[in-house]
Design an enzyme around this catalytic site. Structure first.
Site, PDB file in Angstrom:
ATOM      1  N   CYS A   1      -1.302   0.807   7.486  1.00 10.52           N
ATOM      2  CA  CYS A   1      -2.746   0.538   7.639  1.00 10.52           C
ATOM      3  C   CYS A   1      -3.178  -0.692   6.822  1.00 10.52           C
ATOM      4  O   CYS A   1      -3.356  -1.780   7.373  1.00 10.52           O
ATOM      5  CB  CYS A   1      -3.580   1.744   7.207  1.00 10.52           C
ATOM      6  SG  CYS A   1      -3.269   3.236   8.179  1.00 10.52           S
ATOM      7  N   ARG A   2      -3.351  -0.518   5.507  1.00 12.99           N
ATOM      8  CA  ARG A   2      -3.973  -1.573   4.703  1.00 12.99           C
ATOM      9  C   ARG A   2      -3.111  -2.807   4.503  1.00 12.99           C
ATOM     10  O   ARG A   2      -3.584  -3.943   4.688  1.00 12.99           O
ATOM     11  CB  ARG A   2      -4.387  -1.010   3.337  1.00 12.99           C
ATOM     12  CG  ARG A   2      -5.521  -0.021   3.415  1.00 12.99           C
ATOM     13  CD  ARG A   2      -5.668   0.745   2.129  1.00 12.99           C
ATOM     14  NE  ARG A   2      -4.523   1.621   1.901  1.00 12.99           N
ATOM     15  CZ  ARG A   2      -4.305   2.321   0.801  1.00 12.99           C
ATOM     16  NH1 ARG A   2      -5.161   2.212  -0.212  1.00 12.99           N
ATOM     17  NH2 ARG A   2      -3.250   3.098   0.692  1.00 12.99           N
ATOM     18  N   SER A   3      -1.842  -2.620   4.091  1.00 16.76           N
ATOM     19  CA  SER A   3      -1.058  -3.826   3.758  1.00 16.76           C
ATOM     20  C   SER A   3      -0.698  -4.666   4.987  1.00 16.76           C
ATOM     21  O   SER A   3      -0.694  -5.906   4.879  1.00 16.76           O
ATOM     22  CB  SER A   3       0.168  -3.493   2.895  1.00 16.76           C
ATOM     23  OG  SER A   3       1.054  -2.620   3.528  1.00 16.76           O
TER      24      SER A   3
ATOM     25  N   CYS B   1       0.863  -1.183   0.000  1.00 16.83           N
ATOM     26  CA  CYS B   1       0.000   0.000   0.000  1.00 16.83           C
ATOM     27  C   CYS B   1       0.899   1.233   0.000  1.00 16.83           C
ATOM     28  O   CYS B   1       2.059   1.148  -0.409  1.00 16.83           O
ATOM     29  CB  CYS B   1      -0.972  -0.030   1.187  1.00 16.83           C
ATOM     30  SG  CYS B   1      -0.190   0.016   2.810  1.00 16.83           S
TER      31      CYS B   1
ATOM     32  N   ASP C   1      -8.245   3.864   1.108  1.00 15.84           N
ATOM     33  CA  ASP C   1      -7.284   4.278   2.132  1.00 15.84           C
ATOM     34  C   ASP C   1      -8.035   4.783   3.367  1.00 15.84           C
ATOM     35  O   ASP C   1      -8.762   5.789   3.282  1.00 15.84           O
ATOM     36  CB  ASP C   1      -6.414   5.393   1.537  1.00 15.84           C
ATOM     37  CG  ASP C   1      -5.301   5.822   2.469  1.00 15.84           C
ATOM     38  OD1 ASP C   1      -5.312   5.400   3.646  1.00 15.84           O
ATOM     39  OD2 ASP C   1      -4.427   6.576   2.014  1.00 15.84           O
TER      40      ASP C   1
ATOM     41  N   ASN D   1       2.344   1.429   4.397  1.00 16.84           N
ATOM     42  CA  ASN D   1       2.652   0.162   5.090  1.00 16.84           C
ATOM     43  C   ASN D   1       2.376   0.257   6.596  1.00 16.84           C
ATOM     44  O   ASN D   1       3.073  -0.372   7.393  1.00 16.84           O
ATOM     45  CB  ASN D   1       4.094  -0.305   4.818  1.00 16.84           C
ATOM     46  CG  ASN D   1       4.389  -1.730   5.272  1.00 16.84           C
ATOM     47  OD1 ASN D   1       5.498  -2.032   5.714  1.00 16.84           O
ATOM     48  ND2 ASN D   1       3.428  -2.622   5.199  1.00 16.84           N
TER      49      ASN D   1
HETATM   50  P1  4NP Z   1      -1.733   2.843   4.165  1.00 14.78           P
HETATM   51  O1  4NP Z   1      -2.326   4.206   4.754  1.00 14.78           O
HETATM   52  O2  4NP Z   1      -1.196   3.170   2.789  1.00 14.78           O
HETATM   53  O3  4NP Z   1      -2.918   1.949   4.121  1.00 14.78           O
HETATM   54  O4  4NP Z   1      -0.647   2.404   5.137  1.00 14.78           O
HETATM   55  C1  4NP Z   1      -1.618   5.414   4.793  1.00 14.78           C
HETATM   56  C2  4NP Z   1      -0.675   5.613   5.766  1.00 14.78           C
HETATM   57  C3  4NP Z   1       0.005   6.818   5.809  1.00 14.78           C
HETATM   58  C4  4NP Z   1      -0.253   7.800   4.870  1.00 14.78           C
HETATM   59  C5  4NP Z   1      -1.205   7.579   3.875  1.00 14.78           C
HETATM   60  C6  4NP Z   1      -1.878   6.378   3.833  1.00 14.78           C
HETATM   61  N1  4NP Z   1       0.422   9.049   4.930  1.00 14.78           N
HETATM   62  O5  4NP Z   1       0.103   9.928   4.119  1.00 14.78           O
HETATM   63  O6  4NP Z   1       1.324   9.206   5.761  1.00 14.78           O
END
Ligand code: 4NP
Length: 172
Positions: free
Chosen positions: A21-23, A16, A131, A19
């Site tokens: 939240c989703r992955s 994702c 997201d 790294n």
């Molecule tokens: P992820 O979520 O891609 O599912 O881990 C996010 C985590 C951090 C950010 C964006 C999405 N960020 O902008 O820091």
């Protein structure tokens, strides 16, 4: 690990953006579903971005995993690299931007198969796992439901692939 090893025992890298939240949730879901299905698979996750390298999973991701009996407290974020395309049999993007970034990074001829997670759910092909970072607990609940659905579909695909390569090896 050699490329051949990667092809014999499936190995999945979920990717994702951050790294955190989703992955990591997709990784946790796949471990659970594969265990229930008796599939031997190596699983990891990474992000396309570098902001959270070394950080634990977002507390809201840890909370939704814990609600489902899974501890992701040991997770530490890392960034995806071109070498991952040789280390994993399957690289699975969580959304379309992740997929596009991975396609651009992919070394020519590298063996990993690239897909989006919901491509493995009949009727949801091409859809992103949204997201949840700027959302709330209900968004993380949706993420969990999506990654479990994706993990179930992906595991079935990997089980079928293992069956067909076993048949090829035995010549039946
Ligand atoms: P992820 O979520 O891609 O599912 O881990 C996010 C985590 C951090 C950010 C964006 C999405 N960020 O902008 O820091």
């Amino acid at each position: 690990m050699s490329t051949d090893d990667a092809m014999e025992r499936p190995s999945v890298l979920f990717v994702c953006l951050g790294n955190i939240c989703r992955s990591p949730l997709a990784e946790a879901a796949l471990v659970e579903v594969a265990r229930d299905r008796g599939l031997d698979v190596r699983v990891a996750s990474a992000g396309t971005g570098d902001w959270h390298i070394g950080h634990p999973a977002d507390r809201r991701a840890r909370a939704i995993a814990a609600e489902h009996g899974v501890d992701i407290g040991g997770h530490r974020a890392r960034q995806v690299t071109p070498e991952d395309f040789y280390r994993f049999s399957d690289i699975v993007a969580l959304d379309r931007q992740n997929f596009a970034d991975l396609e651009a990074m992919r070394p020519p001829g590298a063996p990993a198969s690239l897909s989006m997670l919901l491509d493995h759910v009949p009727g949801r092909e091409g859809q992103p796992v949204a997201d949840p970072y700027h959302g709330g607990a209900s968004d993380f609940a949706t993420t969990w439901a999506d990654v479990v659905a994706g993990a179930r579909g992906l595991v079935e695909r990997l089980v079928q692939r293992a069956g067909s390569s076993a048949k090829r090896a035995s010549g039946t």
